[in-house]
Design a protein around this motif. Structure first.
Motif, PDB file in Angstrom:
ATOM      1  N   SER A   1       0.833  -1.204   0.000  1.00 16.74           N
ATOM      2  CA  SER A   1       0.000   0.000   0.000  1.00 16.74           C
ATOM      3  C   SER A   1       0.866   1.251   0.000  1.00 16.74           C
ATOM      4  O   SER A   1       0.529   2.243  -0.646  1.00 16.74           O
ATOM      5  N   GLY A   2       2.006   1.208   0.688  1.00 18.54           N
ATOM      6  CA  GLY A   2       2.927   2.335   0.648  1.00 18.54           C
ATOM      7  C   GLY A   2       3.590   2.490  -0.704  1.00 18.54           C
ATOM      8  O   GLY A   2       3.791   3.607  -1.186  1.00 18.54           O
ATOM      9  N   ALA A   3       3.931   1.365  -1.326  1.00 11.71           N
ATOM     10  CA  ALA A   3       4.590   1.418  -2.632  1.00 11.71           C
ATOM     11  C   ALA A   3       3.665   1.977  -3.713  1.00 11.71           C
ATOM     12  O   ALA A   3       4.114   2.682  -4.616  1.00 11.71           O
ATOM     13  N   PHE A   4       2.376   1.670  -3.619  1.00  7.82           N
ATOM     14  CA  PHE A   4       1.415   2.151  -4.614  1.00  7.82           C
ATOM     15  C   PHE A   4       0.699   3.424  -4.174  1.00  7.82           C
ATOM     16  O   PHE A   4      -0.090   3.980  -4.926  1.00  7.82           O
ATOM     17  N   ARG A   5       0.939   3.852  -2.936  1.00  8.09           N
ATOM     18  CA  ARG A   5       0.290   5.025  -2.364  1.00  8.09           C
ATOM     19  C   ARG A   5      -1.230   4.911  -2.400  1.00  8.09           C
ATOM     20  O   ARG A   5      -1.940   5.808  -2.876  1.00  8.09           O
ATOM     21  N   VAL A   6      -1.711   3.782  -1.900  1.00  7.48           N
ATOM     22  CA  VAL A   6      -3.141   3.571  -1.738  1.00  7.48           C
ATOM     23  C   VAL A   6      -3.393   3.200  -0.283  1.00  7.48           C
ATOM     24  O   VAL A   6      -2.470   2.894   0.472  1.00  7.48           O
ATOM     25  N   ARG A   7      -4.647   3.196   0.113  1.00  5.68           N
ATOM     26  CA  ARG A   7      -5.007   2.817   1.478  1.00  5.68           C
ATOM     27  C   ARG A   7      -4.743   1.328   1.688  1.00  5.68           C
ATOM     28  O   ARG A   7      -4.859   0.533   0.741  1.00  5.68           O
ATOM     29  N   PRO A   8      -4.407   0.911   2.907  1.00  2.66           N
ATOM     30  CA  PRO A   8      -4.165  -0.512   3.179  1.00  2.66           C
ATOM     31  C   PRO A   8      -5.366  -1.406   2.845  1.00  2.66           C
ATOM     32  O   PRO A   8      -5.197  -2.557   2.459  1.00  2.66           O
ATOM     33  N   GLU A   9      -6.565  -0.863   2.949  1.00  2.33           N
ATOM     34  CA  GLU A   9      -7.772  -1.648   2.628  1.00  2.33           C
ATOM     35  C   GLU A   9      -7.859  -1.986   1.148  1.00  2.33           C
ATOM     36  O   GLU A   9      -8.622  -2.868   0.748  1.00  2.33           O
ATOM     37  N   ASP A  10      -7.106  -1.275   0.322  1.00  2.67           N
ATOM     38  CA  ASP A  10      -7.159  -1.485  -1.122  1.00  2.67           C
ATOM     39  C   ASP A  10      -6.108  -2.472  -1.620  1.00  2.67           C
ATOM     40  O   ASP A  10      -5.880  -2.581  -2.820  1.00  2.67           O
ATOM     41  N   VAL A  11      -5.469  -3.186  -0.693  1.00  2.00           N
ATOM     42  CA  VAL A  11      -4.460  -4.184  -1.050  1.00  2.00           C
ATOM     43  C   VAL A  11      -4.796  -5.487  -0.335  1.00  2.00           C
ATOM     44  O   VAL A  11      -5.105  -5.495   0.847  1.00  2.00           O
ATOM     45  N   SER A  12      -4.745  -6.572  -1.077  1.00  5.16           N
ATOM     46  CA  SER A  12      -4.889  -7.892  -0.453  1.00  5.16           C
ATOM     47  C   SER A  12      -3.805  -8.805  -1.029  1.00  5.16           C
ATOM     48  O   SER A  12      -3.429  -8.694  -2.190  1.00  5.16           O
ATOM     49  N   ALA A  13      -3.295  -9.668  -0.161  1.00  7.81           N
ATOM     50  CA  ALA A  13      -2.185 -10.535  -0.559  1.00  7.81           C
ATOM     51  C   ALA A  13      -2.474 -11.975  -0.176  1.00  7.81           C
ATOM     52  O   ALA A  13      -3.167 -12.241   0.810  1.00  7.81           O
ATOM     53  N   THR A  14      -1.952 -12.878  -0.970  1.00 11.28           N
ATOM     54  CA  THR A  14      -1.891 -14.293  -0.606  1.00 11.28           C
ATOM     55  C   THR A  14      -0.438 -14.712  -0.745  1.00 11.28           C
ATOM     56  O   THR A  14       0.288 -14.211  -1.605  1.00 11.28           O
ATOM     57  N   LEU A  15      -0.026 -15.615   0.133  1.00 12.28           N
ATOM     58  CA  LEU A  15       1.369 -16.046   0.168  1.00 12.28           C
ATOM     59  C   LEU A  15       1.462 -17.529  -0.135  1.00 12.28           C
ATOM     60  O   LEU A  15       0.555 -18.297   0.173  1.00 12.28           O
ATOM     61  N   GLN A  16       2.585 -17.916  -0.718  1.00 10.36           N
ATOM     62  CA  GLN A  16       2.856 -19.328  -0.969  1.00 10.36           C
ATOM     63  C   GLN A  16       4.362 -19.534  -1.018  1.00 10.36           C
ATOM     64  O   GLN A  16       5.121 -18.570  -1.096  1.00 10.36           O
TER      65      GLN A  16
END
Length: 146
Positions: A28-43
């Motif tokens: 969210s910091g890298a794209f300068r958007v709110r944290p709610e606008d980013v979702s991640a999945t990990l593997q």
């Protein structure tokens, strides 16, 4: 007493949710958007941390005189170039924060996000300047009873 007495036995485990939230915050910091606008999945990515991100970007500003003036900022770069820069930031800062080396970082860009609002420097008013000009903060201190 041995020199290893200061070491403790056991292990440290970082939950997947903590890793996911940390990488979402970095993205969210890298794209300068709110944290709610980013979702991640990990593997697992061959022993590295693989990340799949969905980033909801705000709509671009409408062209106008202000958009054409001055040097281009990050918000005015093409979307694919912004994603490439963000991928490098996520990999670097993600490794610093989590201690895990990031492998493949897949980024899906969506719409509907809102940009983070940043105060403009010329609109900020330092609170100390404001109180000095009005003199109110000094008057409150003078009203103390002995």
């Amino acid at each position: 007493m041995t020199t290893q007495a200061h070491t403790r036995q056991g292990h440290t485990r970082i939950e997947q949710a903590a890793l996911r939230h940390a990488l979402e915050a970095v993205a969210s910091g890298a794209f300068r958007v709110r944290p709610e606008d980013v979702s991640a999945t990990l593997q697992d990515d061959a022993g590295k941390l693989g990340v799949d991100l969905l980033v909801r970007l705000p709509p671009p500003p409408l062209p106008g005189p202000s958009a054409l003036q001055g040097p281009p900022g990050q918000g005015q770069l093409p979307v694919l170039e912004r994603a490439s820069i963000a991928r490098l930031r996520i990999s670097s800062l993600g490794q610093q924060i989590t201690g895990l080396q990031c492998g493949r970082i897949n980024i899906r860009l969506g719409a509907g996000g809102r940009a983070v609002r940043e105060d403009r420097v010329d609109q900020r008013v330092d609170q100390s300047d404001r109180s000095d000009r009005s003199g109110r903060s000094d008057r409150r201190l003078d009203r103390r009873k002995p």
